[in-house]
Motif scaffolding. Structure first.
Motif, short mmCIF file in Angstrom:
data_model
loop_
_atom_site.label_atom_id
_atom_site.label_comp_id
_atom_site.label_asym_id
_atom_site.label_seq_id
_atom_site.Cartn_x
_atom_site.Cartn_y
_atom_site.Cartn_z
N PRO A 250 -4.37 -1.57 -6.02
CA PRO A 250 -3.04 -3.00 -6.12
C PRO A 250 -2.44 -3.22 -4.99
O PRO A 250 -1.62 -2.34 -4.48
N CYS A 251 -2.97 -3.84 -3.99
CA CYS A 251 -2.81 -4.07 -2.87
C CYS A 251 -2.08 -5.47 -2.53
O CYS A 251 -2.46 -6.59 -2.51
N ALA B 171 5.37 3.40 -5.22
CA ALA B 171 4.69 2.24 -5.02
C ALA B 171 5.31 2.04 -3.13
O ALA B 171 5.82 2.43 -3.41
N ILE B 172 4.68 1.35 -2.54
CA ILE B 172 4.83 1.21 -0.84
C ILE B 172 5.32 0.05 -0.64
O ILE B 172 3.71 -0.89 -1.05
N LEU B 173 6.68 -0.32 0.17
CA LEU B 173 6.28 -1.73 0.65
C LEU B 173 6.35 -1.13 2.20
O LEU B 173 7.68 -0.82 2.77
N GLY B 174 5.68 -1.60 3.32
CA GLY B 174 5.29 -0.80 4.77
C GLY B 174 5.04 -2.09 5.76
O GLY B 174 5.10 -3.16 5.75
N THR B 175 6.61 -1.76 6.30
CA THR B 175 6.60 -3.03 7.36
C THR B 175 6.44 -2.06 8.60
O THR B 175 6.79 -0.73 8.92
N SER B 176 5.36 -3.27 9.36
CA SER B 176 4.62 -2.71 10.47
C SER B 176 3.82 -1.12 11.04
O SER B 176 3.77 -0.83 9.84
N ARG B 177 5.18 -0.22 11.44
CA ARG B 177 4.97 1.10 11.46
C ARG B 177 4.82 1.37 9.78
O ARG B 177 3.49 2.36 9.83
N GLY B 178 5.08 0.99 9.35
CA GLY B 178 5.65 1.89 7.89
C GLY B 178 4.07 1.41 7.41
O GLY B 178 3.48 2.11 6.57
N VAL C 107 0.59 -1.21 -3.12
CA VAL C 107 0.87 -0.58 -1.28
C VAL C 107 0.85 -2.46 -1.04
O VAL C 107 -0.19 -3.40 -1.30
N THR C 108 1.89 -2.51 -0.66
CA THR C 108 1.71 -4.54 0.28
C THR C 108 2.59 -3.84 1.93
O THR C 108 3.86 -3.30 2.10
#
Length: 276
Positions: free
Chosen positions: A218-219, A90-97, A115-116
């Motif tokens: 799931p996002c 699962a990924i938690l991506g801030t801005s560029r992420g 992904v969030t």
């Protein structure tokens, strides 16, 4: 050791702590693993993994600054997953992420379980881009952490009206090094050259296909109510285009929420609960 080598020979730094559902946290444009230090105390139930993207934090700088792009950084994520022998994360991506997470959904969706996105979407307003370009790759004029914290607090107060001065002080201590001749960046300043070259090459690509590639996963999406990077219009459009998208807006936050806000934490957990 918390490093792995990419196929093009760079050593990238990562952290891997805890047990449970693997959750990879991808930081903002000029940030690194420490971008998630406020979230980390709330992640005890997960195997929390962070990555310093190439040219950031403790990772190697790339001799070719044009490799500072979302596609190459997404490839680095896949190589990290292979290094850790993780078939899915699962990924938690801030801005560029978050942009990297969307790219991964388009190129290797089977490696993602959820992904969030934290305050980023498939459209970025020109005003937000202009603000970012004012500081990317440039050492701050402030010569000390104290001066930089005062400047940052003044700059950010309209979008973050209830954030205490102590947090802005922590921010500058985390992302700038203090040296005898002033403050220095903890990322490759040539990141600016890459952004300028990409802008000169032509209009930005349409990112909606990347966002829509999240369909079926799931996002969730977190928006700072005062954000100049994720507009209210785009936030609403994202929810209409991807009807299963969980969404929350965090009051008194601009770009980006810190991810220790109760609303943000509740959404992250709700998304991950779908796969646990």
């Amino acid at each position: 050791m918390p490093f792995f080598e990419t196929t093009d020979g760079l050593r990238l730094y990562f952290t891997d702590t805890g047990k449970g559902l693997p959750l990879l946290c991808l930081a903002g444009l000029t940030r690194d693993s420490q971008d998630f230090r406020y979230f980390a105390p709330h992640a005890a139930r997960y195997r929390m993994i962070t990555l310093d993207a190439r040219g950031r934090g403790q990772s190697d700088h790339d001799p070719d600054c044009m490799n500072y792009n979302v596609l190459r950084e997404a490839q680095d994520v896949l190589e990290l997953l292979d290094h850790l022998r993780l078939p899915q994360v699962a990924i938690l991506g801030t801005s560029r992420g978050g942009l990297v997470a969307m790219m991964l959904a388009a190129m290797a969706k089977d490696r993602l379980s959820a992904v969030t996105l934290n305050d980023v979407g498939p459209e970025i307003p020109p005003g937000g881009i202009a603000r970012i370009m004012e500081y990317v790759g440039r050492r701050p004029a402030a010569k000390t952490w104290d001066q930089a914290a005062e400047t940052l607090e003044t700059l950010m107060a309209p979008a973050f009206p209830d954030v205490p001065a102590s947090r802005w002080r922590e921010e500058v201590e985390t992302f700038y090094d203090q040296s005898p001749d002033g403050l220095s960046l903890r990322y490759d300043s040539r990141l600016r050259d890459s952004l300028l070259a990409q802008a000169k090459a032509g209009p930005p690509p349409d990112l909606w296909p990347l966002f829509l590639a999240l369909d079926g996963l799931p996002c969730g999406i977190i928006r700072g109510a005062n954000s100049d990077i994720l507009s209210a219009e785009t936030f609403g459009k994202m929810q209409r285009r991807l009807t299963a998208l969980q969404a929350v807006e965090v009051a008194n936050r601009g770009h980006v929420p810190f991810l220790d806000e109760p609303e943000a934490l509740a959404l992250i957990q709700s998304v991950l609960d779908q796969i646990e």
